[in-house]
Design a protein around this motif. Structure first.
Motif, PDB file in Angstrom:
ATOM      1  N   VAL A  30       0.653  -1.263  -0.161  1.00 15.85           N
ATOM      2  CA  VAL A  30      -0.135  -0.093  -0.121  1.00 15.85           C
ATOM      3  C   VAL A  30       0.916   1.209   0.004  1.00 15.85           C
ATOM      4  CG1 VAL A  30      -1.584   1.572   1.271  1.00 15.85           C
ATOM      5  CG2 VAL A  30      -1.955  -1.029   1.134  1.00 15.85           C
ATOM      6  N   ARG A  31       1.913   1.254   0.975  1.00 19.25           N
ATOM      7  CA  ARG A  31       2.913   2.434   0.881  1.00 19.25           C
ATOM      8  C   ARG A  31       3.548   2.760  -0.516  1.00 19.25           C
ATOM      9  NH1 ARG A  31       5.091   1.263   7.273  1.00 19.25           N
ATOM     10  NH2 ARG A  31       3.246   2.171   8.209  1.00 19.25           N
ATOM     11  N   ASP A  32       3.838   1.729  -0.896  1.00 25.82           N
ATOM     12  CA  ASP A  32       4.692   1.704  -2.343  1.00 25.82           C
ATOM     13  C   ASP A  32       3.580   2.203  -3.320  1.00 25.82           C
ATOM     14  OD1 ASP A  32       6.985   1.102  -4.275  1.00 25.82           O
ATOM     15  OD2 ASP A  32       5.074  -0.191  -4.989  1.00 25.82           O
ATOM     16  N   GLY A  33       2.491   1.606  -3.298  1.00 25.15           N
ATOM     17  CA  GLY A  33       1.416   2.150  -4.452  1.00 25.15           C
ATOM     18  C   GLY A  33       1.101   3.311  -4.150  1.00 25.15           C
ATOM     19  N   VAL A  34       0.561   3.906  -2.954  1.00 28.10           N
ATOM     20  CA  VAL A  34       0.581   5.504  -2.666  1.00 28.10           C
ATOM     21  C   VAL A  34       1.673   6.550  -3.051  1.00 28.10           C
ATOM     22  CG1 VAL A  34       0.162   7.050  -1.059  1.00 28.10           C
ATOM     23  CG2 VAL A  34      -1.165   5.184  -1.090  1.00 28.10           C
ATOM     24  N   ARG A  69       1.544  15.169  -6.460  1.00 28.46           N
ATOM     25  CA  ARG A  69       0.898  15.580  -5.172  1.00 28.46           C
ATOM     26  C   ARG A  69       0.331  14.427  -4.318  1.00 28.46           C
ATOM     27  NH1 ARG A  69      -2.741  19.334  -4.852  1.00 28.46           N
ATOM     28  NH2 ARG A  69      -4.093  18.409  -3.228  1.00 28.46           N
ATOM     29  N   HIS A  70       0.016  14.897  -3.115  1.00 24.82           N
ATOM     30  CA  HIS A  70      -0.633  13.681  -2.181  1.00 24.82           C
ATOM     31  C   HIS A  70      -1.953  13.554  -2.711  1.00 24.82           C
ATOM     32  CE1 HIS A  70      -2.200  17.453  -0.256  1.00 24.82           C
ATOM     33  NE2 HIS A  70      -3.117  16.548   0.186  1.00 24.82           N
ATOM     34  N   ILE A  71      -2.385  12.281  -1.790  1.00 21.73           N
ATOM     35  CA  ILE A  71      -3.807  11.911  -2.096  1.00 21.73           C
ATOM     36  C   ILE A  71      -4.771  12.673  -1.326  1.00 21.73           C
ATOM     37  CG2 ILE A  71      -5.539   9.911  -1.979  1.00 21.73           C
ATOM     38  CD1 ILE A  71      -3.434   9.426  -4.164  1.00 21.73           C
ATOM     39  N   ASP A  72      -5.833  13.327  -1.798  1.00 19.31           N
ATOM     40  CA  ASP A  72      -6.742  14.225  -1.172  1.00 19.31           C
ATOM     41  C   ASP A  72      -8.088  13.159  -0.675  1.00 19.31           C
ATOM     42  OD1 ASP A  72      -5.739  17.086  -1.654  1.00 19.31           O
ATOM     43  OD2 ASP A  72      -5.922  16.059  -3.769  1.00 19.31           O
ATOM     44  N   ILE A  73      -8.280  12.382  -1.507  1.00 20.49           N
ATOM     45  CA  ILE A  73      -9.367  11.350  -1.653  1.00 20.49           C
ATOM     46  C   ILE A  73      -9.285  10.021  -1.504  1.00 20.49           C
ATOM     47  CG2 ILE A  73     -11.696  10.875  -2.894  1.00 20.49           C
ATOM     48  CD1 ILE A  73     -11.486  13.792  -4.113  1.00 20.49           C
ATOM     49  N   MET A 123      -7.430   0.030   7.364  1.00 20.98           N
ATOM     50  CA  MET A 123      -6.444   0.657   8.159  1.00 20.98           C
ATOM     51  C   MET A 123      -5.224   1.189   7.517  1.00 20.98           C
ATOM     52  SD  MET A 123      -7.050  -1.350  11.427  1.00 20.98           S
ATOM     53  CE  MET A 123      -8.520  -1.154  12.515  1.00 20.98           C
ATOM     54  N   ASN A 124      -4.683   0.039   6.469  1.00 22.01           N
ATOM     55  CA  ASN A 124      -3.581   0.001   5.859  1.00 22.01           C
ATOM     56  C   ASN A 124      -3.602   1.449   4.948  1.00 22.01           C
ATOM     57  OD1 ASN A 124      -2.436  -2.126   6.990  1.00 22.01           O
ATOM     58  ND2 ASN A 124      -3.131  -3.353   5.255  1.00 22.01           N
ATOM     59  N   CYS A 125      -4.815   1.633   4.121  1.00 22.74           N
ATOM     60  CA  CYS A 125      -4.849   2.511   3.167  1.00 22.74           C
ATOM     61  C   CYS A 125      -4.784   3.997   4.007  1.00 22.74           C
ATOM     62  CB  CYS A 125      -6.065   2.378   2.234  1.00 22.74           C
ATOM     63  SG  CYS A 125      -5.818   0.832   1.262  1.00 22.74           S
ATOM     64  N   LEU A 126      -5.835   3.932   4.928  1.00 18.80           N
ATOM     65  CA  LEU A 126      -6.094   5.250   5.573  1.00 18.80           C
ATOM     66  C   LEU A 126      -4.722   5.774   6.447  1.00 18.80           C
ATOM     67  CD1 LEU A 126      -9.492   6.055   7.375  1.00 18.80           C
ATOM     68  CD2 LEU A 126      -7.220   7.083   8.163  1.00 18.80           C
ATOM     69  N   SER A 127      -3.922   4.762   6.873  1.00 19.09           N
ATOM     70  CA  SER A 127      -2.821   5.202   7.614  1.00 19.09           C
ATOM     71  C   SER A 127      -1.998   5.905   6.844  1.00 19.09           C
ATOM     72  CB  SER A 127      -2.262   4.134   8.473  1.00 19.09           C
ATOM     73  OG  SER A 127      -1.668   2.985   7.593  1.00 19.09           O
ATOM     74  N   THR A 128      -1.788   5.274   5.476  1.00 15.84           N
ATOM     75  CA  THR A 128      -0.737   5.815   4.522  1.00 15.84           C
ATOM     76  C   THR A 128      -1.066   7.245   3.911  1.00 15.84           C
ATOM     77  OG1 THR A 128      -0.423   3.464   3.797  1.00 15.84           O
ATOM     78  CG2 THR A 128       0.294   5.081   2.529  1.00 15.84           C
ATOM     79  N   VAL A 129      -2.429   7.883   3.965  1.00 13.41           N
ATOM     80  CA  VAL A 129      -2.727   8.886   3.308  1.00 13.41           C
ATOM     81  C   VAL A 129      -3.077   9.946   4.280  1.00 13.41           C
ATOM     82  CG1 VAL A 129      -3.324   7.817   1.391  1.00 13.41           C
ATOM     83  CG2 VAL A 129      -5.267   8.159   2.869  1.00 13.41           C
TER      84      VAL A 129
END
Length: 248
Positions: A70-74, A83-87, A123-129
């Motif tokens: 997940v961290r690698d993909g983001v 730019r960072h993920i907004d949504i 949790m994985n996705c949310l914690s990364t963004v």
């Protein structure tokens, strides 16, 4: 209204069905969309469809249950869009082994998969963004859930329902933590969708007050609202999107 120009979205499980509808809808409103799927070919197909229609999208395949992936993909999405993920729309929720069956017949080896993808995947996705959203003072978290989270049935959905119940609770608590930073977090609880066919499906649809199942476009439209600037005072909520099959 609902203009997402300049925003960057990550939609998990977006290679088909409701996830693809969400990705298409966000792109149509101007968001640059990272199309995630476990299967690279599906992510690539939806991404190509969006870009062919004039939108901005890139395929980002990874397994949401793998935090490092997940961290690698983001990170790849961030580099692609500069730019960072907004949504974040966490839609991935159906593992290879759905764990369907009467609970007393299920081997314990089948218990974990629905929870891993729905709860720990979120949790994985949310914690990364989430840190970058809070630092920027704006962000949208949209969690896809199911009526199975709050309505029991005898259709062998105990594992799936438990996982969805868990993630709904998680989102409610997170919404309170991040609200002061301009970040909202809401859940869309879906009713039956049109990824099945046949007489059985037609019979089920006939029992829904709208007389039809939900479509990817229905889900996409609701997700656009929750992701929009206009939804800044909507947070910590679970919205039922089910054609009136369950009312609250």
């Amino acid at each position: 209204m609902f203009d997402l120009s300049g925003r960057t979205a990550l939609v998990t499980g977006a290679g088909q069905n409701a996830g693809a509808g969400i990705a298409r809808a966000l792109a149509a409103q101007g968001a640059a969309v990272a199309v995630n799927d476990l299967v690279p070919e599906r992510a690539e197909a939806v991404s190509k469809e969006i870009t062919a229609g004039g939108g901005t999208a890139v395929p980002i395949a990874f397994d949401v249950t793998d935090l490092a992936a997940v961290r690698d993909g983001v990170g790849r999405a961030r580099a692609e869009f500069d730019r960072h993920i907004d949504i974040l729309v966490h839609n991935a929720g159906i593992p290879a082994d759905f764990g369907q069956g009467q609970f007393r017949t299920l081997d314990p080896s089948r218990w974990r998969a629905p929870v891993e993808i729905n709860l720990f995947g979120a949790m994985n996705c949310l914690s990364t963004v989430i840190d970058e959203m809070c630092d920027a003072g704006w962000g949208r978290i949209v969690q896809i859930s199911s009526g199975s989270a709050r309505t029991g049935s005898d259709q062998g959905l105990s594992l799936y329902g438990a996982a969805k119940s868990g993630v709904e609770g998680f989102i409610r608590h997170v919404s309170q933590e991040v609200a002061p930073f301009g970040v909202t977090a809401n859940t869309l609880a879906l009713g039956l969708q049109t990824n099945a066919a046949g007489e059985h499906t037609a019979a089920i649809a006939a029992r829904i007050p709208t007389r039809r199942l939900g479509t990817p476009e229905d889900v996409g439209a609701a997700a656009v609202y929750l992701a929009s600037p206009e939804a800044s005072w909507m947070t910590g909520q679970t919205l039922n999107l089910n054609g009136g099959s369950v009312t609250t």
